[in-house]
Design a protein around this motif. Structure first.
Motif, PDB file in Angstrom:
ATOM      1  N   TYR A 172       0.992  -1.258   0.067  1.00 19.08           N
ATOM      2  CA  TYR A 172       0.115   0.094  -0.061  1.00 19.08           C
ATOM      3  C   TYR A 172       0.766   1.384  -0.056  1.00 19.08           C
ATOM      4  CZ  TYR A 172      -2.841   3.775   1.648  1.00 19.08           C
ATOM      5  OH  TYR A 172      -3.614   5.080   1.899  1.00 19.08           O
ATOM      6  N   GLU A 173       1.981   1.334   0.785  1.00 19.63           N
ATOM      7  CA  GLU A 173       2.739   2.399   1.005  1.00 19.63           C
ATOM      8  C   GLU A 173       3.550   2.811  -0.269  1.00 19.63           C
ATOM      9  OE1 GLU A 173       2.989   4.681   3.142  1.00 19.63           O
ATOM     10  OE2 GLU A 173       1.453   3.937   4.448  1.00 19.63           O
ATOM     11  N   ASP A 174       4.105   1.552  -0.960  1.00 24.93           N
ATOM     12  CA  ASP A 174       4.764   1.706  -1.973  1.00 24.93           C
ATOM     13  C   ASP A 174       4.287   1.939  -3.360  1.00 24.93           C
ATOM     14  OD1 ASP A 174       7.128   0.772  -0.800  1.00 24.93           O
ATOM     15  OD2 ASP A 174       7.008  -1.474  -1.340  1.00 24.93           O
ATOM     16  N   LEU A 175       2.875   1.298  -3.513  1.00 24.69           N
ATOM     17  CA  LEU A 175       2.084   1.934  -4.624  1.00 24.69           C
ATOM     18  C   LEU A 175       1.646   3.139  -4.506  1.00 24.69           C
ATOM     19  CD1 LEU A 175       0.336  -1.931  -5.031  1.00 24.69           C
ATOM     20  CD2 LEU A 175       2.034  -1.022  -6.678  1.00 24.69           C
ATOM     21  N   SER A 176       1.059   3.460  -3.553  1.00 26.39           N
ATOM     22  CA  SER A 176       0.692   5.082  -3.136  1.00 26.39           C
ATOM     23  C   SER A 176       1.719   5.862  -3.810  1.00 26.39           C
ATOM     24  CB  SER A 176       0.296   5.167  -1.793  1.00 26.39           C
ATOM     25  OG  SER A 176      -0.806   4.301  -1.310  1.00 26.39           O
TER      26      SER A 176
ATOM     27  N   HIS B 156       1.486   8.159  -6.963  1.00 30.53           N
ATOM     28  CA  HIS B 156       1.572   9.493  -6.991  1.00 30.53           C
ATOM     29  C   HIS B 156       2.385  10.390  -7.830  1.00 30.53           C
ATOM     30  CE1 HIS B 156       0.891  13.248  -4.645  1.00 30.53           C
ATOM     31  NE2 HIS B 156       2.092  13.158  -4.503  1.00 30.53           N
ATOM     32  N   LYS B 157       3.609   9.498  -8.048  1.00 33.76           N
ATOM     33  CA  LYS B 157       4.706  10.044  -8.737  1.00 33.76           C
ATOM     34  C   LYS B 157       4.264   9.991 -10.343  1.00 33.76           C
ATOM     35  CE  LYS B 157       8.278   9.110  -5.883  1.00 33.76           C
ATOM     36  NZ  LYS B 157       9.713   8.176  -5.655  1.00 33.76           N
ATOM     37  N   HIS B 158       3.672   8.897 -10.800  1.00 32.38           N
ATOM     38  CA  HIS B 158       3.432   8.650 -12.253  1.00 32.38           C
ATOM     39  C   HIS B 158       2.168   9.164 -12.652  1.00 32.38           C
ATOM     40  CE1 HIS B 158       7.488   7.211 -12.423  1.00 32.38           C
ATOM     41  NE2 HIS B 158       7.441   6.579 -11.411  1.00 32.38           N
ATOM     42  N   VAL B 159       0.950   9.025 -11.799  1.00 33.10           N
ATOM     43  CA  VAL B 159      -0.322   9.411 -12.378  1.00 33.10           C
ATOM     44  C   VAL B 159      -0.789  10.637 -11.831  1.00 33.10           C
ATOM     45  CG1 VAL B 159      -2.603   8.407 -12.294  1.00 33.10           C
ATOM     46  CG2 VAL B 159      -0.755   6.945 -12.209  1.00 33.10           C
ATOM     47  N   SER B 160      -1.284  11.482 -12.807  1.00 27.66           N
ATOM     48  CA  SER B 160      -1.887  12.848 -12.421  1.00 27.66           C
ATOM     49  C   SER B 160      -3.286  12.588 -11.757  1.00 27.66           C
ATOM     50  CB  SER B 160      -1.671  13.764 -13.447  1.00 27.66           C
ATOM     51  OG  SER B 160      -2.364  13.326 -14.698  1.00 27.66           O
ATOM     52  N   ALA B 161      -3.539  12.222 -10.701  1.00 24.87           N
ATOM     53  CA  ALA B 161      -5.030  12.112 -10.287  1.00 24.87           C
ATOM     54  C   ALA B 161      -4.846  12.514  -8.756  1.00 24.87           C
ATOM     55  CB  ALA B 161      -5.246  10.358 -10.491  1.00 24.87           C
ATOM     56  N   PRO B 162      -6.178  12.732  -8.340  1.00 30.58           N
ATOM     57  CA  PRO B 162      -6.356  12.978  -6.659  1.00 30.58           C
ATOM     58  C   PRO B 162      -5.544  12.131  -5.914  1.00 30.58           C
ATOM     59  CG  PRO B 162      -8.251  13.365  -7.866  1.00 30.58           C
ATOM     60  CD  PRO B 162      -7.436  12.589  -8.890  1.00 30.58           C
ATOM     61  N   GLU B 163      -5.241  12.312  -4.811  1.00 33.09           N
ATOM     62  CA  GLU B 163      -4.630  11.476  -3.876  1.00 33.09           C
ATOM     63  C   GLU B 163      -5.495  10.394  -3.397  1.00 33.09           C
ATOM     64  OE1 GLU B 163      -1.997  11.584   0.250  1.00 33.09           O
ATOM     65  OE2 GLU B 163      -2.669  13.219  -0.478  1.00 33.09           O
ATOM     66  N   PHE B 164      -6.713  10.750  -3.403  1.00 34.77           N
ATOM     67  CA  PHE B 164      -7.953   9.680  -2.745  1.00 34.77           C
ATOM     68  C   PHE B 164      -7.874   8.685  -3.813  1.00 34.77           C
ATOM     69  CE2 PHE B 164     -12.140   8.709  -3.331  1.00 34.77           C
ATOM     70  CZ  PHE B 164     -12.571   7.728  -2.067  1.00 34.77           C
ATOM     71  N   ALA B 165      -7.666   9.013  -5.152  1.00 36.27           N
ATOM     72  CA  ALA B 165      -8.030   7.947  -6.322  1.00 36.27           C
ATOM     73  C   ALA B 165      -6.904   7.139  -5.945  1.00 36.27           C
ATOM     74  CB  ALA B 165      -8.179   8.823  -7.370  1.00 36.27           C
ATOM     75  N   THR B 166      -5.664   7.520  -6.044  1.00 42.73           N
ATOM     76  CA  THR B 166      -4.404   6.907  -6.059  1.00 42.73           C
ATOM     77  C   THR B 166      -4.197   5.888  -4.861  1.00 42.73           C
ATOM     78  OG1 THR B 166      -3.060   8.797  -5.204  1.00 42.73           O
ATOM     79  CG2 THR B 166      -2.991   8.485  -7.603  1.00 42.73           C
TER      80      THR B 166
ATOM     81  N   PHE C 148     -11.632   0.929   2.449  1.00 43.73           N
ATOM     82  CA  PHE C 148     -12.101   1.606   3.494  1.00 43.73           C
ATOM     83  C   PHE C 148     -10.999   1.745   4.720  1.00 43.73           C
ATOM     84  CE2 PHE C 148     -16.231  -0.025   1.795  1.00 43.73           C
ATOM     85  CZ  PHE C 148     -16.706   0.971   1.671  1.00 43.73           C
ATOM     86  N   PHE C 149     -10.500   0.645   4.932  1.00 43.89           N
ATOM     87  CA  PHE C 149      -9.341   0.681   6.202  1.00 43.89           C
ATOM     88  C   PHE C 149      -8.441   1.876   5.940  1.00 43.89           C
ATOM     89  CE2 PHE C 149      -5.392  -0.591   8.273  1.00 43.89           C
ATOM     90  CZ  PHE C 149      -5.991  -0.665   9.698  1.00 43.89           C
ATOM     91  N   PHE C 150      -7.617   1.822   4.933  1.00 46.18           N
ATOM     92  CA  PHE C 150      -6.531   3.146   4.869  1.00 46.18           C
ATOM     93  C   PHE C 150      -7.377   4.309   4.559  1.00 46.18           C
ATOM     94  CE2 PHE C 150      -4.074  -0.879   3.316  1.00 46.18           C
ATOM     95  CZ  PHE C 150      -3.117  -0.600   4.367  1.00 46.18           C
ATOM     96  N   GLY C 151      -8.472   4.365   4.106  1.00 46.49           N
ATOM     97  CA  GLY C 151      -9.060   5.655   3.748  1.00 46.49           C
ATOM     98  C   GLY C 151      -9.909   6.281   5.005  1.00 46.49           C
TER      99      GLY C 151
END
Length: 297
Positions: A102-106, A110-120, A189-192
């Motif tokens: 979760y931490e690595d993929l987030s 975040h670095k390579h996709v221009s989308a809101p943080e909630f979505a990534t 749900f858990f991480f959000g």
């Protein structure tokens, strides 16, 4: 001239040494989340396994808590921790992946996709949950070992794995669909919600207060999600208790259980109250242990 002399006096060795060291520091930081998740899972399984076993009997047979406890008493203390190795292996591995990936993929998204943080972060949570499903065979074997109907067929994890081998690799992955659905959504749900819930708790000023807040936060989320996804786990347990034969779909098994339990929603939630308390304790332990180790390591 002064500029060139100053340039000549710069210590390139120190600069390069910092550059060489930074990847190692980063790697240690990244592995920390995996290690903390693994240790949190071990701590949780060791404490809550007997409660989980009572719950499992209720999910499988639709019996009351008292009857499930009496079943375990008849089985004897020798069989109380029967089947603990698969969840120990599964939980330590999957929770390490859950928190670490979760931490690595987030960070990666975040670095390579221009989308809101909630979505990534939501996508990262789903992907982490999907990866956890690789270890479905461990959950599958745990189900078989806890079902008293299979006590005479095998006595340990190795024998259970061996018994499934003759049915092909697909036999190890019975129940994969409900597991994928459960893992993906529950991670989101858990991480959000973990952060927002903790923000609404009283401000912690000591280490023990932080520990209590982390326990409450993880426990409330775990209890809520455990209740929400309880019927999915009921279907998953029924699917995984079968050895060989037709691979029945999730809707078909759900319909069968629905008819068996008199078409009453409340009967699908038999054992949910125990699961609520177990999840409250389990995820409280997991979250508190994880956050504590994150600060210590």
């Amino acid at each position: 001239m002064m500029d060139s002399e100053a340039h000549e006096k710069r210590p390139p060795i120190l600069t390069s040494s910092k550059q060489d060291m930074s990847p190692h520091i980063t790697n240690v930081g990244e592995m920390k989340h995996y290690l903390c998740g693994c240790c949190a899972a071990f701590n949780n399984v060791a404490i809550t396994f007997p409660i989980q076993k009572v719950l499992f009997r209720q999910q499988l047979y639709g019996i009351k808590t008292r009857d499930a406890i009496l079943q375990l008493r008849r089985d004897g203390f020798r069989n109380l921790y029967r089947g603990i190795l698969p969840p120990l292996m599964q939980k330590t591995t999957t929770l390490a992946l859950m928190f670490g990936l979760y931490e690595d993929l987030s960070c990666l998204l975040h670095k390579h996709v221009s989308a809101p943080e909630f979505a990534t972060r939501s996508v990262a949570a789903v992907l982490a949950g999907t990866t956890e499903a690789i270890f479905t065979p461990l959950e599958r074997v745990q189900t078989l070992l806890q079902d008293h109907k299979h006590h005479d067929k095998f006595t340990n994890t190795y024998q259970a794995f061996k018994a499934l081998k003759c049915h092909g690799i697909g036999e190890y992955y019975r129940g994969l669909v409900p597991i994928l659905f459960r893992n993906g959504l529950s991670n989101v749900f858990f991480f959000g919600l973990r952060g927002p819930i903790k923000e609404h708790l009283p401000t912690a000023t000591t280490h023990s207060a932080h520990l209590v807040n982390d326990f409450i936060c993880g426990g409330l989320l775990g209890a809520m999600l455990g209740f929400l996804f309880f019927p999915i786990n009921v279907v998953k347990t029924r699917i995984q208790s079968q050895i060989g034969g037709e691979f029945q779909s999730f809707p078909k098994v759900f319909q069968k259980i629905w008819l068996e339990r008199d078409r009453k929603l409340i009967n699908l939630f038999r054992g949910a109250h125990l699961n609520y308390h177990r999840s409250l304790i389990s995820w409280g332990i997991i979250n508190a242990t994880y956050e504590f180790l994150l600060k210590v390591i």
